[in-house]
Design an enzyme around this catalytic site. Sequence first.
Site, PDB file in Angstrom:
ATOM      1  N   HIS A 264       7.221   2.363  -2.128  1.00  0.00           N
ATOM      2  CA  HIS A 264       7.033   2.358  -0.666  1.00  0.00           C
ATOM      3  C   HIS A 264       8.102   1.485  -0.050  1.00  0.00           C
ATOM      4  CE1 HIS A 264       5.156  -1.718  -0.475  1.00  0.00           C
ATOM      5  NE2 HIS A 264       4.618  -1.394  -1.630  1.00  0.00           N
TER       6      HIS A 264
ATOM      7  N   ASP B 276       7.799   0.216   3.226  1.00  0.00           N
ATOM      8  CA  ASP B 276       7.286  -0.705   4.236  1.00  0.00           C
ATOM      9  C   ASP B 276       7.050  -2.065   3.582  1.00  0.00           C
ATOM     10  OD1 ASP B 276       5.106   0.413   2.738  1.00  0.00           O
ATOM     11  OD2 ASP B 276       3.702  -0.369   4.232  1.00  0.00           O
TER      12      ASP B 276
ATOM     13  N   GLU C  41       2.061   1.821   2.805  1.00  0.00           N
ATOM     14  CA  GLU C  41       1.227   1.356   1.692  1.00  0.00           C
ATOM     15  C   GLU C  41       0.578   0.022   2.010  1.00  0.00           C
ATOM     16  OE1 GLU C  41       0.246  -0.776  -2.080  1.00  0.00           O
ATOM     17  OE2 GLU C  41       1.608  -1.359  -0.475  1.00  0.00           O
ATOM     18  N   GLU C  42       1.307  -0.854   2.697  1.00  0.00           N
ATOM     19  CA  GLU C  42       0.801  -2.199   2.951  1.00  0.00           C
ATOM     20  C   GLU C  42      -0.386  -2.219   3.906  1.00  0.00           C
ATOM     21  OE1 GLU C  42       1.536  -4.532   1.203  1.00  0.00           O
ATOM     22  OE2 GLU C  42       3.608  -4.424   0.515  1.00  0.00           O
TER      23      GLU C  42
ATOM     24  N   ASP D 141       3.843   4.283 -10.631  1.00  0.00           N
ATOM     25  CA  ASP D 141       3.966   3.533  -9.378  1.00  0.00           C
ATOM     26  C   ASP D 141       4.101   2.053  -9.706  1.00  0.00           C
ATOM     27  OD1 ASP D 141       4.048   2.987  -6.661  1.00  0.00           O
ATOM     28  OD2 ASP D 141       1.920   3.296  -6.308  1.00  0.00           O
TER      29      ASP D 141
END
Length: 486
Positions: A125, A127, A191-192, A217
């Site tokens: 991700h 972010d 994701e965060e 992941d």
Amino acid sequence: MPQPAFLLVLVLPALLIALAAVLLLRAARFRPDPAVLESPSGGEPVSVDADAAAGRLSLLIRKRTVSVREPEAAVRAEFRSLLDLLPELYPAAHMALEREIVNGRTLLYRWRGEEAEAPTVLMSHFDVVPAEEEGWIHPPFSGAIADGRVWGRGAIDTKGTLVCILEAVEQLIQAGFQPRRDVYLSFCDDEEIAGDGAPTHVRLLQERGIRPGLVVDEGGAVVEGIFPGVRGPIAVVGVAEKGVSDFELIVRGAGGHASAPPRLGTAYRLARAIRRLERRPPKPFFPPPTRDMLDTLGRRSSFGYRILFANLGLLEPLLARLFHRLSPETRALSSTTIAVTTLQGSPAANVLPAEARAGANVRVAVGETAEGVAARMRRVIADDAVELRIVRAGDPSPVSTTREEPYRIVAAAIRGTYPEAAVTPYVMLGGSDSRHFAAICPYVYRFTPYELSREERETIHAANESLPVRSLGKGIEFYIRLIRSV
């Protein structure tokens, strides 16, 4: 005729000696399988340009892609700028792969292989969590390269991983490599904040009839000093995630002036409920993935610890209690955890709170459920005046097997990159986007391919997050080995 007590005196020492002999014999035989210890060749040697990759990571860190629920226009522009930058940084990959911008903001790439069935999905991700400049050696969005490290928010979590994946793909394409099976790259922007990016990718693949054969992941890493009795590096691979739930405790009352406080007021009852939860934590136990970890690492521990781990079936209750007391990390591995994180009461010092609230973040152990944990918490609190509300119920993810080829492929890529590391499964304590992929793939693994010290791990979501350039190079090597194998 001998008395029972006399017989006991004669027999008990013999029984204890026999038990000790059994424990010691099992410990002596409790050794790693030699085949597992052999480091695979991993195919051709891997050479990477970590310095050039560090420069590209630096450029991505400078994009302030901070996750917030309702981003302002300036923040959205930073995300768009990052999407626009990637083709410039990785031209070969963007020529060879099909790139799809999903919902106008997340990235899904397809690298066609010789076969479309059971593709591999590599995730990251882009972010990051917010970062204030106070306390940083180098500003959090500077992307500074200094002291052999790349500094900034996202260096580890997880723009660094995104760079490792794209560097590996770029290098393999330039070398003329084509994967045996399709490879998908799933890069999300939320994701965060547990957003809908990854679930949207899963639904999209589902609608297209695509069932991955392997998903990798972020997750565990190569670490040292976290397992009792084991020296040297350990590569921990997440085969499951604890459930992430948010609970709220609420006590309501009349409020009023603090000059005439009642007995058992709202703040008191809330504090008492929290204290009861602290004094009676969830029961420690070892779910199956943790038992696998104890078996794997216990075989590599010093002899005294091997006596314990070789006899886990007999000593599990004792060991579970020991893990519960050893450290916050081992406690989290051996039980559901409840962390009270927010408190609200009166807005003024001389006003009794009409309502007192506490928020609790609950990490649900594999084998338990959020509803089951809530029921136990209500029993422990034992006060009808305290309302316990589940704000968000998140159960643990399914457990991915370690006994089939997908796990062996990941483990081989790790051993090829880190020959000295013992590879072990574990239950990931945090949450990741990969849990959504369990709906379409039974082989979901969580591994961040860096050597990370305790100090480096503690910078994630904190000040001075940074990644050694050498670790970045090892991460690229891992993904090259992995892609070659799938």
